[in-house]
Design an enzyme around this catalytic site. Structure first.
Site, PDB file in Angstrom:
ATOM      1  N   ASP A 261       0.854  -1.181   0.000  1.00 39.52           N
ATOM      2  CA  ASP A 261       0.000   0.000   0.000  1.00 39.52           C
ATOM      3  C   ASP A 261       0.890   1.230   0.000  1.00 39.52           C
ATOM      4  OD1 ASP A 261      -3.228   0.419   0.755  1.00 39.52           O
ATOM      5  OD2 ASP A 261      -1.961   2.163   1.088  1.00 39.52           O
ATOM      6  N   ASP A 304      -7.657  -2.655  -5.150  1.00 39.71           N
ATOM      7  CA  ASP A 304      -8.803  -2.270  -4.312  1.00 39.71           C
ATOM      8  C   ASP A 304      -8.689  -0.752  -4.170  1.00 39.71           C
ATOM      9  OD1 ASP A 304     -10.946  -2.186  -2.648  1.00 39.71           O
ATOM     10  OD2 ASP A 304     -10.053  -3.328  -1.025  1.00 39.71           O
ATOM     11  N   CYS A 357     -15.434   0.404  -3.822  1.00 40.93           N
ATOM     12  CA  CYS A 357     -16.665   0.345  -3.034  1.00 40.93           C
ATOM     13  C   CYS A 357     -17.481   1.605  -3.325  1.00 40.93           C
ATOM     14  CB  CYS A 357     -16.388   0.191  -1.542  1.00 40.93           C
ATOM     15  SG  CYS A 357     -15.271   1.430  -0.827  1.00 40.93           S
TER      16      CYS A 357
END
Length: 425
Positions: A261, A304, A357
């Protein structure tokens, strides 16, 4: 505490949020620390009022003819619990900790108004500027889709098949049942009234690594990646590791997952989670320089992506009202950069799995279309066939198009998620 005290506390928290522009979780935590006499049940009930008020903020304010936190709290209580205005006032009578009761003008407004007659944006409970985005995403169904994003959410978990079966986990958790779509998913239904979800993280089964808290939509997205034993996988935006752990279980601890990340702080929880879940095929790469050796070698790169989180408004309703068009533009630029960066790590025949999302097309289908235009060596998967092959009994649970799969609370009963797969020739 009686209803009056709980309602007064909720209004205090909402006013604090509005005045200081802070997240609901922070405001509720601070209220609890400064009011230690409130028991766990009281804090849960106050939290319910706050979150219901934020989910239904637009319609609650319309019902009372006011746009202040007090109206959100009273209106949300009426809309979510079915209490009548007269019944609420009766409950406040004689309670010295209660807020002032509904006025005659407010009572008259409530009696005269039917939410079915409200403007669409009010029934949808969204900011004005989001309406075109939702109309583009859902067409004539946009109001119903948005209303589903303003409902109370369930508590979803994923059985860690490295250590336990779903049935074994369900046997340990009161009120749990199999999720509707995800094969390892477990669900405890949305809370009712003043109740609260159990703290499943204190359960022995959680401490032993038998399950993780993860929305069913996130589990489905991980499944759609097609990760399999023996693969080389890069989770480029791993964060706390929810999807990393899901992929490790799908791969049966065989092959290799590299978890990275760009913000090291997000990775902090992943180490304890990997240890508890007994995931042995994951390497955490904190620095981007450590990714150089992976270029052109990955079977799968999972993104993601950082996004607006519009698909999670059930769980984070305050984010709905803090979100701005400027923030959306920033996220779109970040997503574009991450997608272009991811391409370098994919080997011939490998693929990128792009997940958000969010339910906004500008973060989803539009990003995929633009990426394919910039990178002609990649092609989109047949997403209809992918869904049908993996979830043949749930054809009606998603909006599947040429460039991706969309999950929503209305269709799939999950949070809002987008998934797209792009294969390198």
């Amino acid at each position: 505490m009686r209803l009056g005290g709980r309602l007064a506390a909720a209004i205090e928290v909402l006013e604090d949020m509005e005045r200081r522009h802070r997240p609901s979780a922070d405001a509720l935590k601070d209220w609890g620390l400064s009011h230690r006499f409130a028991g766990a049940g009281d804090r849960a009930a106050i939290g319910n009022i706050v979150y219901d008020a934020l989910r239904r903020r637009r319609s609650a304010g319309w019902l009372l003819g006011d746009a202040a936190p007090r109206a959100w709290a009273f209106g949300g209580l009426i809309l979510e619990t079915g209490r009548t205005a007269a019944g609420i006032n009766a409950s406040l009578d004689g309670d010295r900790f209660a807020p002032s009761p509904l006025t005659e003008a407010e009572m008259a407004a409530i009696a005269a108004r039917d939410l079915a007659d409200a403007p669409e944006v009010v029934r949808a409970d969204v900011p004005d500027w989001c309406v075109p985005l939702l109309e583009t995403a859902f067409g004539e169904d946009w109001v119903e889709e948005a209303r589903a994003l303003a409902a109370r959410p369930p508590l979803d978990m994923r059985a860690n098949t490295l250590l336990a079966t779903r049935d074994k986990v369900i046997g340990e958790l009161a009120g749990a049942a199999p999720a509707a779509i995800a094969p390892d998913g477990i669900r405890i239904p949305p809370i009712e009234g003043d109740g609260r979800h159990p703290n499943v993280q204190v359960e022995p089964a959680f401490q032993k690594g038998w399950f993780e808290i993860q929305d069913e939509g996130s589990q489905i997205a991980a499944r759609l990646t097609g990760a399999a034993p023996g693969m080389q996988v890069l989770d480029l935006c791993a964060g706390a590791g929810g999807k990393t752990l899901a992929l490790a279980a799908m791969m049966d601890n065989r092959g290799q997952i590299f978890a990275h990340d760009s913000e090291k702080a997000r990775l902090a929880p992943i180490f304890d989670r990997l240890k508890r879940a007994e995931c042995r095929n994951v390497q955490v790469i904190a620095n981007s320089t450590g990714l150089a050796d992976l270029e052109g070698r990955m079977d799968l790169v999972l993104i993601d992506a950082p996004c607006t989180g519009s698909g999670t408004w059930r769980r984070r309703p305050d984010a709905k009202w803090r979100l701005t068009e400027r923030q959306l533009d920033v996220r779109i630029a970040e997503q574009r950069s991450i997608l272009d960066n991811a391409a370098r790590y994919v080997k011939p025949g490998g693929s990128i799995a792009y997940v958000t999302c969010s339910v906004f097309p500008s973060e989803n289908q539009d990003q995929v279309t633009a990426f394919l235009d910039r990178h002609p060596g990649f092609e989109a998967a047949d997403h209809a066939a992918l869904w049908a092959g993996m979830f043949p009994k749930h054809a009606d649970k998603t909006r599947t198009g040429e460039h991706g799969v969309v999950l929503t609370p209305l269709r799939s009963g999950t949070d809002g998620f987008f998934f797209a797969s792009m294969r390198r020739a």
